[in-house]
Design an enzyme around this catalytic site. Structure first.
Site, PDB file in Angstrom:
ATOM      1  N   LYS A 191       0.767  -1.304   0.144  1.00  0.00           N
ATOM      2  CA  LYS A 191      -0.050  -0.101   0.093  1.00  0.00           C
ATOM      3  C   LYS A 191       1.054   1.169   0.037  1.00  0.00           C
ATOM      4  O   LYS A 191       1.521   1.831   0.929  1.00  0.00           O
ATOM      5  CB  LYS A 191      -1.025  -0.041   1.374  1.00  0.00           C
ATOM      6  CG  LYS A 191      -2.307   0.893   1.054  1.00  0.00           C
ATOM      7  CD  LYS A 191      -2.217   2.316   0.868  1.00  0.00           C
ATOM      8  CE  LYS A 191      -1.992   3.241   2.197  1.00  0.00           C
ATOM      9  NZ  LYS A 191      -1.719   4.280   1.581  1.00  0.00           N
ATOM     10  N   CYS A 299      12.973  10.005   7.970  1.00  0.00           N
ATOM     11  CA  CYS A 299      13.121   9.663   9.431  1.00  0.00           C
ATOM     12  C   CYS A 299      14.044   9.696  10.270  1.00  0.00           C
ATOM     13  O   CYS A 299      14.196  10.131  11.431  1.00  0.00           O
ATOM     14  CB  CYS A 299      12.205   8.276   9.475  1.00  0.00           C
ATOM     15  SG  CYS A 299      13.188   7.357   8.448  1.00  0.00           S
TER      16      CYS A 299
HETATM   17  P1  NAI Z   1       1.171   8.347   8.164  1.00  0.00           P
HETATM   18  O1  NAI Z   1       1.891   7.660   9.029  1.00  0.00           O
HETATM   19  O2  NAI Z   1      -0.230   8.958   8.235  1.00  0.00           O
HETATM   20  O3  NAI Z   1       1.457   7.683   6.474  1.00  0.00           O
HETATM   21  C1  NAI Z   1       2.400   6.638   6.189  1.00  0.00           C
HETATM   22  C2  NAI Z   1       1.585   5.612   5.571  1.00  0.00           C
HETATM   23  O4  NAI Z   1       0.517   5.020   6.297  1.00  0.00           O
HETATM   24  C3  NAI Z   1       0.759   6.138   4.366  1.00  0.00           C
HETATM   25  O5  NAI Z   1       0.808   5.144   3.024  1.00  0.00           O
HETATM   26  C4  NAI Z   1      -0.846   6.167   4.808  1.00  0.00           C
HETATM   27  O6  NAI Z   1      -1.653   5.956   3.796  1.00  0.00           O
HETATM   28  C5  NAI Z   1      -1.022   5.014   5.765  1.00  0.00           C
HETATM   29  N1  NAI Z   1      -1.952   5.167   6.795  1.00  0.00           N
HETATM   30  C6  NAI Z   1      -2.412   6.152   7.322  1.00  0.00           C
HETATM   31  N2  NAI Z   1      -3.303   5.778   8.301  1.00  0.00           N
HETATM   32  C7  NAI Z   1      -3.013   4.388   8.575  1.00  0.00           C
HETATM   33  C8  NAI Z   1      -3.829   3.475   9.234  1.00  0.00           C
HETATM   34  N3  NAI Z   1      -4.679   3.976   9.954  1.00  0.00           N
HETATM   35  N4  NAI Z   1      -3.812   2.081   8.935  1.00  0.00           N
HETATM   36  C9  NAI Z   1      -2.713   1.794   7.999  1.00  0.00           C
HETATM   37  N5  NAI Z   1      -2.095   2.896   7.397  1.00  0.00           N
HETATM   38  C10 NAI Z   1      -2.329   4.016   7.398  1.00  0.00           C
HETATM   39  O7  NAI Z   1       2.233   9.835   7.962  1.00  0.00           O
HETATM   40  P2  NAI Z   1       1.784  11.190   7.268  1.00  0.00           P
HETATM   41  O8  NAI Z   1       0.315  11.628   7.738  1.00  0.00           O
HETATM   42  O9  NAI Z   1       1.954  11.071   5.902  1.00  0.00           O
HETATM   43  O10 NAI Z   1       2.859  12.095   7.681  1.00  0.00           O
HETATM   44  C11 NAI Z   1       2.757  12.600   9.170  1.00  0.00           C
HETATM   45  C12 NAI Z   1       4.038  12.475   9.770  1.00  0.00           C
HETATM   46  O11 NAI Z   1       4.536  11.362  10.067  1.00  0.00           O
HETATM   47  C13 NAI Z   1       5.144  13.352   9.068  1.00  0.00           C
HETATM   48  O12 NAI Z   1       5.078  14.657   9.386  1.00  0.00           O
HETATM   49  C14 NAI Z   1       6.215  12.663   9.747  1.00  0.00           C
HETATM   50  O13 NAI Z   1       6.815  13.437  10.903  1.00  0.00           O
HETATM   51  C15 NAI Z   1       5.893  11.164   9.984  1.00  0.00           C
HETATM   52  N6  NAI Z   1       6.412  10.497   8.929  1.00  0.00           N
HETATM   53  C16 NAI Z   1       7.506   9.604   9.073  1.00  0.00           C
HETATM   54  C17 NAI Z   1       7.757   8.745   8.283  1.00  0.00           C
HETATM   55  C18 NAI Z   1       8.965   8.081   8.432  1.00  0.00           C
HETATM   56  O14 NAI Z   1       9.624   7.635   7.403  1.00  0.00           O
HETATM   57  N7  NAI Z   1       9.215   7.411   9.406  1.00  0.00           N
HETATM   58  C19 NAI Z   1       7.225   8.726   6.997  1.00  0.00           C
HETATM   59  C20 NAI Z   1       6.178   9.799   6.794  1.00  0.00           C
HETATM   60  C21 NAI Z   1       5.621  10.307   7.822  1.00  0.00           C
END
Ligand code: NAI
Ligand code: MG
Length: 485
Positions: A191, A299
């Site tokens: 996904k 990250c």
């Molecule tokens: P997110 O965690 O919501 O999104 C990451 C993935 O998870 C996307 O594919 C999204 O569609 C999916 N997702 C969202 N809600 C879900 C759920 N309940 N169950 C399963 N999958 C789900 O992150 P978002 O909203 O894009 O970014 C928010 C913050 O998260 C960023 O500002 C950053 O601080 C952090 N982040 C950290 C990342 C990392 O590499 N550790 C990557 C992306 C975001």
């Protein structure tokens, strides 16, 4: 002042745009299920944008529960009939083919990734795509050697892996997830993130081209609800997630008690620690790479600079000069250092946290920097006078914003570096080898870089502690997450 501006103008680089003709983006994309591109059962779609222009690039199928169900069923059938029983040496051939096709089509992938994500072409071309290919090559090498990898005489795959990935390294995160899973004999439902689905769909096309048997890889595009449907699907044996700590915790709750295996790679607030004996030029390059690489959407970004007090002025002086030379703008321009912020939502978050930094009393600085009129942009930003309790020292900003703190002794550096709920990565800059080892033993971080930063290799395990998640990706450790030893 005018003279100064004129002098600057003379030194501007001429535009050097990479051609986007190499990519043909279709108006619409389906889900990739059982080897074919198909529309969502209810016909729903969403748009993916180019964040540098806000122009829609394509309409993409939005997978609902019925689609996820179909994808999991296809993955199960492929696991039982084809991929699970297949000898490792045969699976390896497919992975090698995928790796080779990624190399052959690397320019196409790089341009597509920069269009959909906003990252500079320099980075997608030199980092994302070559590393994605390297992950497939590396894991192809493991596929026929699993009995000799130290997991016992006959390690078995887990079954169907459900994998949810973020938007910051779309193709690379797909490769981190898929290559070890497939090498170990699992089948996958992937996904991708809703703002960056296109490179995963092109990868699906590459898998078709490589003759990968139908159902071994399935791609269900959609937003968080699609991810949640995949996570809670009873037919999935293993969940792998990279993204926010908040969603990671939700997933952990959803998976608890189901017997599914889980790995989480979440956020970070890494310290990049510069000692007084570090060569300043190298350290400044490492600081810049640590936080301004990929617009800080990383990250493991070195988002907190800890600099020893005696050299703080010298280091910050050089750093400000260096930031003045960074070029922000068109991601497809080969000279661009800082591209677009991936989404409006992420831009709002960066703005809110930066405003909080100012409100809490830290001092904000950016070099003179012209932002384009359209698209999502944020200038490289430095905060000094930051205290440990400030939100910008505690929370992940995930943008081109560096919080600067100082320290006097190595003990103080360790205490400050570890003063965060996260534990993903850290950087140490010093000439003394003994100090590097002393620091590495005390830093609570999954990865500690010494005199370098943001260096990745498929052979090297990557992952965190505490709120940064658990499990490792890459190397032998990463394979273990996809095997029943
Ligand atoms: P997110 O965690 O919501 O999104 C990451 C993935 O998870 C996307 O594919 C999204 O569609 C999916 N997702 C969202 N809600 C879900 C759920 N309940 N169950 C399963 N999958 C789900 O992150 P978002 O909203 O894009 O970014 C928010 C913050 O998260 C960023 O500002 C950053 O601080 C952090 N982040 C950290 C990342 C990392 O590499 N550790 C990557 C992306 C975001
Ligand atoms: Mg996009």
């Amino acid at each position: 002042m005018q003279g100064e501006l004129a002098a600057q103008a003379e030194w501007d680089y001429a535009p050097a745009p990479e051609s986007r003709d190499i990519v043909s983006i279709a108006p619409e994309y389906g889900l990739f299920i059982d080897g074919e591109f198909v529309p969502a059962a209810d016909g729903r779609q969403f748009a993916t944008l180019n964040p540098a222009t806000e122009e829609p690039l394509a309409q993409v199928a939005d997978a609902g529960e019925a689609d996820v169900d179909r994808a999991v069923a296809a993955a199960r059938a492929a696991y039982e009939r084809v991929w699970g029983p297949m000898p490792g040496a045969e699976r390896a051939k497919y992975l090698y083919r995928i790796a080779r096709l990624l190399q052959e089509r690397s320019r196409e992938f790089a341009v597509l990734e920069s269009l959909d994500n906003g990252k500079p072409i320099k980075e997608s071309r030199d980092v994302d795509i070559p590393l994605a290919a390297a992950h497939f090559f590396y894991h192809a090498g493991w596929a026929d050697k699993l009995e000799h990898a130290g997991f016992g005489p006959s390690p078995r795959p887990l079954g169907v892996a459900g994998q949810v990935i973020p938007w910051n390294f779309p193709l690379l995160m797909a490769a981190w997830k898929l290559a070890p899973a497939l090498a170990a004999g699992n089948t996958c439902v992937l996904k991708p993130a809703e703002t960056t689905p296109l490179s995963a769909l092109l990868l699906a096309e590459v898998c078709q081209q490589a003759g990968l048997p139908p159902g071994v890889l399935n791609v269900t595009t959609g937003a968080g609800s699609t991810g949640a449907a995949l996570v809670s699907h009873p037919g999935v044996d293993k969940i792998a997630f990279t993204g926010s700590t908040e969603v990671g915790k939700e997933i952990q709750r959803a998976v608890a008690g189901t017997g599914k295996r889980l790995t989480l790679e979440l956020g970070g607030k890494a310290a990049n620690i510069v000692f007084d004996d570090a060569p300043v030029e190298g350290a400044v390059e490492g600081i810049v790479n640590g936080i301004f690489f990929n617009q800080g959407h990383v990250c493991c970004a070195g988002s907190r600079l800890l600099v020893q007090e005696s050299v703080a002025d010298a280091v910050l002086g050089r750093l400000r000069d260096r930031l003045g030379t960074l070029r922000l703008g068109d991601p497809l321009d080969k000279n661009t250092d800082i591209g677009a912020i991936n989404s409006r939502q992420q831009l709002d978050k960066i703005r809110a946290l930066s405003d909080a930094g100012e409100a809490e009393g830290a001092e904000r600085w950016s070099p003179p920097c012209q932002l384009p009129d359209r698209g999502y942009w944020f200038p490289p930003t430095l905060f000094t006078g930051v205290s440990q309790s400030h939100r910008i020292a505690q929370e992940e900003i995930f943008g081109p914003v560096l919080s600067v703190l100082t320290f006097r002794t190595p003990d103080e550096a360790v205490a400050k570096a570890n003063n965060t709920p996260y534990g993903l990565s850290a950087g140490v800059w010093t000439e003394k080898g003994s100090r590097i080892l002393w620091m590495a033993q005390r830093l609570r971080a999954g990865v500690v870089w010494a005199n370098t930063y943001n260096r990745f290799d498929p052979t090297s395990p990557f992952g965190g502690y505490r709120e940064s998640g658990f499990g490792r990706e890459g190397g032998r450790h990463g394979l273990a997450a996809y095997l029943n030893a």
